[in-house]
Motif scaffolding. Structure first.
Motif, mmCIF file in Angstrom:
data_model
loop_
_atom_site.group_PDB
_atom_site.id
_atom_site.type_symbol
_atom_site.label_atom_id
_atom_site.label_comp_id
_atom_site.label_asym_id
_atom_site.label_seq_id
_atom_site.Cartn_x
_atom_site.Cartn_y
_atom_site.Cartn_z
ATOM 1 N N ALA A 1 0.811 -1.219 0.000
ATOM 2 C CA ALA A 1 0.000 0.000 0.000
ATOM 3 C C ALA A 1 0.844 1.268 0.000
ATOM 4 O O ALA A 1 0.405 2.313 -0.506
ATOM 5 C CB ALA A 1 -0.934 -0.002 1.216
ATOM 6 N N ASP A 2 2.059 1.212 0.550
ATOM 7 C CA ASP A 2 2.926 2.403 0.565
ATOM 8 C C ASP A 2 3.216 2.878 -0.851
ATOM 9 O O ASP A 2 3.080 4.068 -1.175
ATOM 10 C CB ASP A 2 4.261 2.081 1.252
ATOM 11 N N TYR A 3 3.615 1.956 -1.690
ATOM 12 C CA TYR A 3 4.027 2.302 -3.052
ATOM 13 C C TYR A 3 2.821 2.573 -3.946
ATOM 14 O O TYR A 3 2.882 3.447 -4.825
ATOM 15 C CB TYR A 3 4.920 1.188 -3.606
ATOM 16 N N ASP A 4 1.735 1.859 -3.708
ATOM 17 C CA ASP A 4 0.507 2.152 -4.462
ATOM 18 C C ASP A 4 0.026 3.573 -4.165
ATOM 19 O O ASP A 4 -0.509 4.255 -5.047
ATOM 20 C CB ASP A 4 -0.575 1.133 -4.126
ATOM 21 N N ALA A 5 0.245 4.019 -2.937
ATOM 22 C CA ALA A 5 -0.132 5.394 -2.582
ATOM 23 C C ALA A 5 0.755 6.406 -3.292
ATOM 24 O O ALA A 5 0.281 7.469 -3.709
ATOM 25 C CB ALA A 5 -0.046 5.587 -1.069
ATOM 26 N N TRP A 6 2.043 6.094 -3.457
ATOM 27 C CA TRP A 6 2.921 6.989 -4.232
ATOM 28 C C TRP A 6 2.393 7.143 -5.654
ATOM 29 O O TRP A 6 2.313 8.250 -6.184
ATOM 30 C CB TRP A 6 4.334 6.419 -4.293
ATOM 31 N N TRP B 1 5.651 4.030 -9.862
ATOM 32 C CA TRP B 1 6.102 3.748 -8.503
ATOM 33 C C TRP B 1 5.121 2.901 -7.701
ATOM 34 O O TRP B 1 5.216 2.854 -6.465
ATOM 35 C CB TRP B 1 6.409 5.050 -7.769
ATOM 36 N N SER B 2 4.189 2.223 -8.354
ATOM 37 C CA SER B 2 3.305 1.312 -7.628
ATOM 38 C C SER B 2 4.088 0.086 -7.178
ATOM 39 O O SER B 2 5.209 -0.168 -7.647
ATOM 40 C CB SER B 2 2.137 0.883 -8.517
ATOM 41 N N TRP B 3 3.498 -0.712 -6.294
ATOM 42 C CA TRP B 3 4.159 -1.921 -5.802
ATOM 43 C C TRP B 3 4.550 -2.851 -6.951
ATOM 44 O O TRP B 3 5.686 -3.332 -7.005
ATOM 45 C CB TRP B 3 3.259 -2.642 -4.814
ATOM 46 N N ASP B 4 3.627 -3.085 -7.852
ATOM 47 C CA ASP B 4 3.930 -3.994 -8.959
ATOM 48 C C ASP B 4 5.052 -3.466 -9.837
ATOM 49 O O ASP B 4 5.803 -4.246 -10.434
ATOM 50 C CB ASP B 4 2.668 -4.233 -9.806
ATOM 51 N N GLN B 5 5.177 -2.133 -9.915
ATOM 52 C CA GLN B 5 6.203 -1.537 -10.765
ATOM 53 C C GLN B 5 7.574 -1.448 -10.097
ATOM 54 O O GLN B 5 8.590 -1.458 -10.777
ATOM 55 C CB GLN B 5 5.737 -0.147 -11.219
ATOM 56 N N VAL B 6 7.600 -1.384 -8.767
ATOM 57 C CA VAL B 6 8.905 -1.330 -8.083
ATOM 58 C C VAL B 6 9.394 -2.723 -7.685
ATOM 59 O O VAL B 6 10.591 -2.904 -7.415
ATOM 60 C CB VAL B 6 8.866 -0.409 -6.840
ATOM 61 N N LEU B 7 8.483 -3.698 -7.635
ATOM 62 C CA LEU B 7 8.873 -5.044 -7.218
ATOM 63 C C LEU B 7 10.045 -5.616 -8.025
ATOM 64 O O LEU B 7 10.956 -6.239 -7.443
ATOM 65 C CB LEU B 7 7.661 -5.977 -7.283
ATOM 66 N N PRO B 8 10.088 -5.442 -9.361
ATOM 67 C CA PRO B 8 11.247 -5.978 -10.099
ATOM 68 C C PRO B 8 12.592 -5.433 -9.625
ATOM 69 O O PRO B 8 13.611 -6.132 -9.699
ATOM 70 C CB PRO B 8 10.964 -5.562 -11.544
ATOM 71 N N TYR B 9 12.606 -4.203 -9.118
ATOM 72 C CA TYR B 9 13.867 -3.612 -8.654
ATOM 73 C C TYR B 9 14.245 -4.138 -7.271
ATOM 74 O O TYR B 9 15.434 -4.298 -6.967
ATOM 75 C CB TYR B 9 13.762 -2.086 -8.676
ATOM 76 N N PHE B 10 13.250 -4.390 -6.427
ATOM 77 C CA PHE B 10 13.534 -5.088 -5.167
ATOM 78 C C PHE B 10 14.147 -6.460 -5.457
ATOM 79 O O PHE B 10 15.140 -6.852 -4.842
ATOM 80 C CB PHE B 10 12.250 -5.267 -4.355
ATOM 81 N N ARG B 11 13.545 -7.190 -6.382
ATOM 82 C CA ARG B 11 14.025 -8.535 -6.695
ATOM 83 C C ARG B 11 15.395 -8.498 -7.373
ATOM 84 O O ARG B 11 16.238 -9.357 -7.133
ATOM 85 C CB ARG B 11 13.014 -9.270 -7.584
#
Length: 554
Positions: free
Chosen positions: A102-107, A115-125
């Motif tokens: 929810a943090d990133y979805d709020a961004w 910057w949504s969760w689904d869009q930043v997840l590849p960079y975390f991984r």
């Protein structure tokens, strides 16, 4: 500016080391990395429990203090910040946390496309080497290690068991996007040693001919030609030097010093710059505003059994045993650090999402990094995940060697006060629940005399401290206080980006180191995309609100 590079990065910290590696990786671009501190050669940086040795170190820690905070009985709160290769990732508590989906979805919902969760997840991984193995949200090929705590401590097990009885499930992975749960944290360690961004990213890149790293190089200001950033002036060895950036200057000096450097360079609130005679390059009223931090409330208990780290550190024999265990097997308390157990749950937020976080430590001391108590003690530290209080960072002079004014305004929002009280009450509920209850002799602090809401709030004001997560002072967005756009380019100027914790519009739900690594991974890809496709570097049109604001400012 006798030397020129494609990119000049200011700050070899959690973000800067990532950028230095990724921008120099393909060999096409030259990179200069400027770091105000020294290389990370101090032994205690690399031993996880050495956190206590670096907390007040005069060389490897900036050792900042806030201004007197009216919400904290006018106390100055200690804010350690890493100084040297790895920055805060070389001196932090090692906790591997991403935050909530929810943090990133709020961004993204606030207008920050990409910057949504689904869009930043590849960079975390992409960044991650997780010993739990590959999964939909986990990576195993990245340079930054997420290591599980293998040893089971009876106190931490009792903490987990008590939370289970209160309905919080046990989990092994807090980083799938849904944080609700209790368990052992994963740590940024590898084989019993700290895995900072200096170790994970900078060290493997140091031999590249297209990467130059300057240590003990304190940035003084960004140099401009008109409104285009063209280089950086810095102080090294008592001399003022400068270096040119043919493509971009990238500030990764952190949430305190990136806005300070912008203000010193003529980008910031007009009246503040005029006050110190700094020529205006571009008026941006949001530079240094929107400061957020996690306030920790530390409840300490005396244990009924001599099983705490206090007992280890207060015994010469047990200290020697700890040292030998680490030397021979890279395991034991020295390989883990201070905090082992984590808990995320909801105590006050109407959205039902976890709104508090615990750092459970098997030791107790009057301050983080301080000497442990003479009794068997442990600490349950609780914080509100998404505070509404806002502060600021502002220069106090035109001298770049002077620390800026830092005012967090802790507990200035009613929600923050209510959540702090609820967090203390939930902690006491945990302490009264088996199997933890049987291991508690007494509540050392705040103690049984602190009972009413007013008394608990006074305790929070008197003893509350930072978890060292200042963020948000160069926020991303297009609103009147935004400093960078969704590609982290500073509004109103060219050739200048900010890539660090300061760009967070709102603070993430948890420790900030891993999110900063993600930000730098994503930023490096955007920077290289723009280098390869110049059309991408063109400005996104400003909203009418921003356009009107800048017209008024000029």
């Amino acid at each position: 500016m006798s030397r020129a590079y494609d990119y000049v990065v200011v700050g070899a910290g959690s973000a800067g080391c990532v950028l230095a590696n990724r921008l120099s990786e393909n060999g096409r671009y030259s990179v200069c990395l400027l770091e105000a501190g020294p290389p990370d050669r101090y032994l205690w940086i690399h031993i996880p429990i050495g956190y206590a040795k670096t907390m007040f170190h005069p060389v490897y820690n900036w050792g900042f203090y806030t201004d007197p905070d009216p919400g904290m009985h006018d106390r100055k709160i200690y804010w350690p910040r890493g100084r040297g290769f790895g920055g805060c990732s070389s001196v932090n508590g090692l906790i591997y946390i991403r935050g909530q989906k929810a943090d990133y979805d709020a961004w993204a919902a606030a207008g920050n496309e990409g910057w949504s969760w689904d869009q930043v997840l590849p960079y975390f991984r992409r960044a991650e080497h997780n010993d739990l193995g590959a999964g939909p949200t986990r990576g195993t090929e990245g340079p930054l290690w997420a290591s599980s705590i293998k040893a089971r401590h009876p106190l931490t097990e009792a903490f987990i068991g008590a939370a289970n009885r209160l309905g919080v499930p046990r989990v092994d992975d807090f980083n799938s996007g849904d944080q609700e749960g209790v368990g052992y944290y994963q740590l940024t360690t590898r084989n019993g040693l700290r895995c900072s961004t200096s170790v994970a990213y900078l060290r493997p890149a140091m031999g590249r001919p297209n990467l130059t790293v300057e240590s003990n190089a304190h940035a003084e200001k960004v140099l401009f030609e008109g409104t285009r950033a063209v280089g950086v002036q810095y102080r090294q060895g008592g001399r003022s030097l400068s270096v040119r950036a043919n493509r971009e200057v990238i500030l990764s000096a952190g949430a305190l010093q990136s806005p300070q450097l912008l203000q010193l360079s003529g980008v910031g609130p007009r009246e503040l710059l005029q006050q110190f005679g700094i020529p205006l390059v571009h008026a941006l009223p949001g530079v240094g505003e929107n400061l957020q931090d996690h306030l920790q409330i530390r409840l300490m208990y005396e244990c009924t059994q001599p099983i705490t780290t206090n007992d280890d550190l207060n015994s010469l024999v047990r200290k020697m045993r700890m040292g030998m265990q680490w030397l021979l097997t890279r395991t034991g308390p020295l390989a883990i650090g201070i905090n082992q157990g984590g808990l995320f749950t909801n105590v006050h937020s109407p959205d039902g999402l976890p709104d508090i976080q615990y750092h459970f430590g098997t030791l107790s001391a009057d301050s983080a990094g301080g000497s442990v108590h003479p009794f068997s003690g442990f600490t349950m530290s609780v914080c509100q995940l998404r505070p509404q209080s806002r502060g600021y960072v502002r220069i106090k002079s035109a001298d770049p060697m002077d620390a800026p004014s830092m005012q967090p305004n802790y507990l200035s929002a009613e929600l923050d006060r209510q959540t702090a009280i609820a967090g203390v009450r939930y902690t006491r509920k945990l302490a009264e629940t088996e199997p933890l209850k049987s291991l508690i002799r007494r509540e050392y602090r705040p103690g049984p005399a602190c009972e009413s809401d007013a008394e608990i709030l006074e305790f929070c004001r008197e003893y509350g401290a930072s978890i060292f997560h200042p963020s948000g002072t160069c926020k991303m967005g297009n609103d009147p206080l935004a400093v960078v756009d969704q590609r982290l380019r500073v509004h109103g100027v060219q050739g200048l980006r900010v890539v660090d914790c300061s760009i967070m519009p709102t603070l993430v739900s948890g420790n900030t180191n891993v999110p900063v690594v993600m930000i730098a991974e994503k930023a490096s890809e955007m920077i290289l995309e723009e280098a390869n496709q110049p059309s991408l570097s063109q400005r996104v049109p400003l909203t009418s609100t921003r356009a009107e604001l800048e017209a008024q400012a000029s």
